[in-house]
Design a protein around this motif. Structure first.
Motif, PDB file in Angstrom:
ATOM      1  N   ARG A 122      34.642  29.403  -4.411  1.00 18.52           N
ATOM      2  CA  ARG A 122      33.720  30.458  -3.956  1.00 18.52           C
ATOM      3  C   ARG A 122      32.728  30.838  -5.054  1.00 18.52           C
ATOM      4  N   TRP A 123      33.207  30.997  -6.278  1.00 23.85           N
ATOM      5  CA  TRP A 123      32.307  31.303  -7.390  1.00 23.85           C
ATOM      6  C   TRP A 123      31.383  30.115  -7.675  1.00 23.85           C
ATOM      7  N   HIS A 124      31.907  28.921  -7.466  1.00 25.39           N
ATOM      8  CA  HIS A 124      31.088  27.723  -7.675  1.00 25.39           C
ATOM      9  C   HIS A 124      29.911  27.707  -6.701  1.00 25.39           C
ATOM     10  N   TYR A 125      30.123  28.094  -5.449  1.00 26.24           N
ATOM     11  CA  TYR A 125      29.025  28.174  -4.478  1.00 26.24           C
ATOM     12  C   TYR A 125      27.942  29.137  -4.961  1.00 26.24           C
ATOM     13  N   VAL A 126      28.355  30.272  -5.493  1.00 18.78           N
ATOM     14  CA  VAL A 126      27.386  31.255  -5.995  1.00 18.78           C
ATOM     15  C   VAL A 126      26.619  30.665  -7.175  1.00 18.78           C
ATOM     16  N   ARG A 127      27.358  30.046  -8.094  1.00 19.54           N
ATOM     17  CA  ARG A 127      26.696  29.438  -9.255  1.00 19.54           C
ATOM     18  C   ARG A 127      25.752  28.327  -8.817  1.00 19.54           C
ATOM     19  N   LEU A 128      26.139  27.559  -7.833  1.00 19.11           N
ATOM     20  CA  LEU A 128      25.279  26.495  -7.312  1.00 19.11           C
ATOM     21  C   LEU A 128      23.984  27.072  -6.750  1.00 19.11           C
ATOM     22  N   ALA A 129      24.066  28.188  -6.046  1.00 21.70           N
ATOM     23  CA  ALA A 129      22.858  28.832  -5.531  1.00 21.70           C
ATOM     24  C   ALA A 129      21.963  29.284  -6.680  1.00 21.70           C
ATOM     25  N   VAL A 130      22.563  29.799  -7.740  1.00 22.04           N
ATOM     26  CA  VAL A 130      21.795  30.274  -8.895  1.00 22.04           C
ATOM     27  C   VAL A 130      21.086  29.109  -9.579  1.00 22.04           C
ATOM     28  N   ILE A 131      21.802  28.028  -9.861  1.00 22.29           N
ATOM     29  CA  ILE A 131      21.146  26.906 -10.550  1.00 22.29           C
ATOM     30  C   ILE A 131      20.196  26.168  -9.607  1.00 22.29           C
ATOM     31  N   GLY A 132      20.487  26.190  -8.314  1.00 21.62           N
ATOM     32  CA  GLY A 132      19.546  25.611  -7.343  1.00 21.62           C
ATOM     33  C   GLY A 132      18.229  26.364  -7.338  1.00 21.62           C
ATOM     34  N   ALA A 133      18.305  27.680  -7.420  1.00 23.58           N
ATOM     35  CA  ALA A 133      17.095  28.499  -7.483  1.00 23.58           C
ATOM     36  C   ALA A 133      16.342  28.224  -8.789  1.00 23.58           C
ATOM     37  N   ALA A 134      17.061  28.069  -9.901  1.00 19.42           N
ATOM     38  CA  ALA A 134      16.415  27.738 -11.170  1.00 19.42           C
ATOM     39  C   ALA A 134      15.693  26.404 -11.073  1.00 19.42           C
ATOM     40  N   PHE A 135      16.337  25.425 -10.459  1.00 22.96           N
ATOM     41  CA  PHE A 135      15.698  24.114 -10.273  1.00 22.96           C
ATOM     42  C   PHE A 135      14.451  24.228  -9.407  1.00 22.96           C
ATOM     43  N   ALA A 136      14.517  24.992  -8.338  1.00 24.61           N
ATOM     44  CA  ALA A 136      13.350  25.166  -7.467  1.00 24.61           C
ATOM     45  C   ALA A 136      12.189  25.799  -8.235  1.00 24.61           C
ATOM     46  N   LEU A 137      12.495  26.773  -9.076  1.00 24.52           N
ATOM     47  CA  LEU A 137      11.447  27.402  -9.895  1.00 24.52           C
ATOM     48  C   LEU A 137      10.836  26.408 -10.876  1.00 24.52           C
ATOM     49  N   LEU A 138      11.680  25.592 -11.483  1.00 25.24           N
ATOM     50  CA  LEU A 138      11.159  24.596 -12.429  1.00 25.24           C
ATOM     51  C   LEU A 138      10.299  23.561 -11.705  1.00 25.24           C
ATOM     52  N   ALA A 139      10.751  23.119 -10.540  1.00 18.54           N
ATOM     53  CA  ALA A 139       9.962  22.150  -9.770  1.00 18.54           C
ATOM     54  C   ALA A 139       8.622  22.748  -9.375  1.00 18.54           C
ATOM     55  N   THR A 140       8.623  24.016  -9.016  1.00 23.94           N
ATOM     56  CA  THR A 140       7.378  24.700  -8.650  1.00 23.94           C
ATOM     57  C   THR A 140       6.475  24.843  -9.875  1.00 23.94           C
ATOM     58  N   ALA A 141       7.050  25.181 -11.014  1.00 24.96           N
ATOM     59  CA  ALA A 141       6.258  25.305 -12.239  1.00 24.96           C
ATOM     60  C   ALA A 141       5.684  23.949 -12.664  1.00 24.96           C
ATOM     61  N   LEU A 142       6.379  22.894 -12.350  1.00 17.77           N
ATOM     62  CA  LEU A 142       5.934  21.551 -12.722  1.00 17.77           C
ATOM     63  C   LEU A 142       4.680  21.152 -11.963  1.00 17.77           C
ATOM     64  N   VAL A 143       4.601  21.574 -10.723  1.00 16.82           N
ATOM     65  CA  VAL A 143       3.420  21.214  -9.927  1.00 16.82           C
ATOM     66  C   VAL A 143       2.413  22.328 -10.023  1.00 16.82           C
TER      67      VAL A 143
END
Length: 147
Positions: A126-147
């Motif tokens: 359950r905590w892993h799902y939350v952490r996955l959402a957090v790092i997924g959001a970080a990745f989305a922000l980085l991908a957006t910053a890249l473009v």
């Protein structure tokens, strides 16, 4: 140079998210379908293996994001800084919530596991799902910053 750093950082964080996604949605269902002893041994082995690799990956990702933010500061790095804050949150979550469970889990065998081992494994997930959402959001922000 900055472009290469941006791409490398985004790829490193993206692959980390992919690994954690696979743990949550591929490996855990496979392990949980096994008989109890095999299930528990599989979780313990995974905890030992990934527990050795993932701290370096999380900290390394955070360092790359920090370097990107510092080097690209004059280009506007709001998304990158926010992604870094999310990665810091993921590290804090890992240390406080997931690592203690994993440290117990990786030492268990069918002979010495506690009665509530399944509940502890589910709490970790359950905590892993939350952490996955957090790092997924970080990745989305980085991908957006890249473009």
């Amino acid at each position: 140079m900055l472009n290469a750093l941006e791409v490398v950082t985004t790829v490193v964080v993206g692959v980390m998210v992919g690994v954690e996604f696979a743990v949550a949605f591929v490996m855990n269902p496979i392990l949980n379908a096994l008989p109890e002893d095999s299930r528990q041994l599989g979780h313990a082995h995974g905890g030992r293996m990934l527990g050795a690799v993932m701290p370096v990956w999380y900290i390394g990702s955070l360092v790359l994001v920090a370097i990107w933010a510092a080097v690209g500061w004059h280009h506007g790095t709001g998304l990158v800084v926010t992604a870094g804050a999310l990665l810091i949150l993921s590290v804090v979550m890992s240390i406080l919530l997931l690592v203690p469970i994993n440290n117990r889990n990786k030492t268990w065998t069918p002979e010495n596991r506690p009665e509530d081992w399944k509940e502890q494994t589910q709490r970790w997930l359950r905590w892993h799902y939350v952490r996955l959402a957090v790092i997924g959001a970080a990745f989305a922000l980085l991908a957006t910053a890249l473009v």
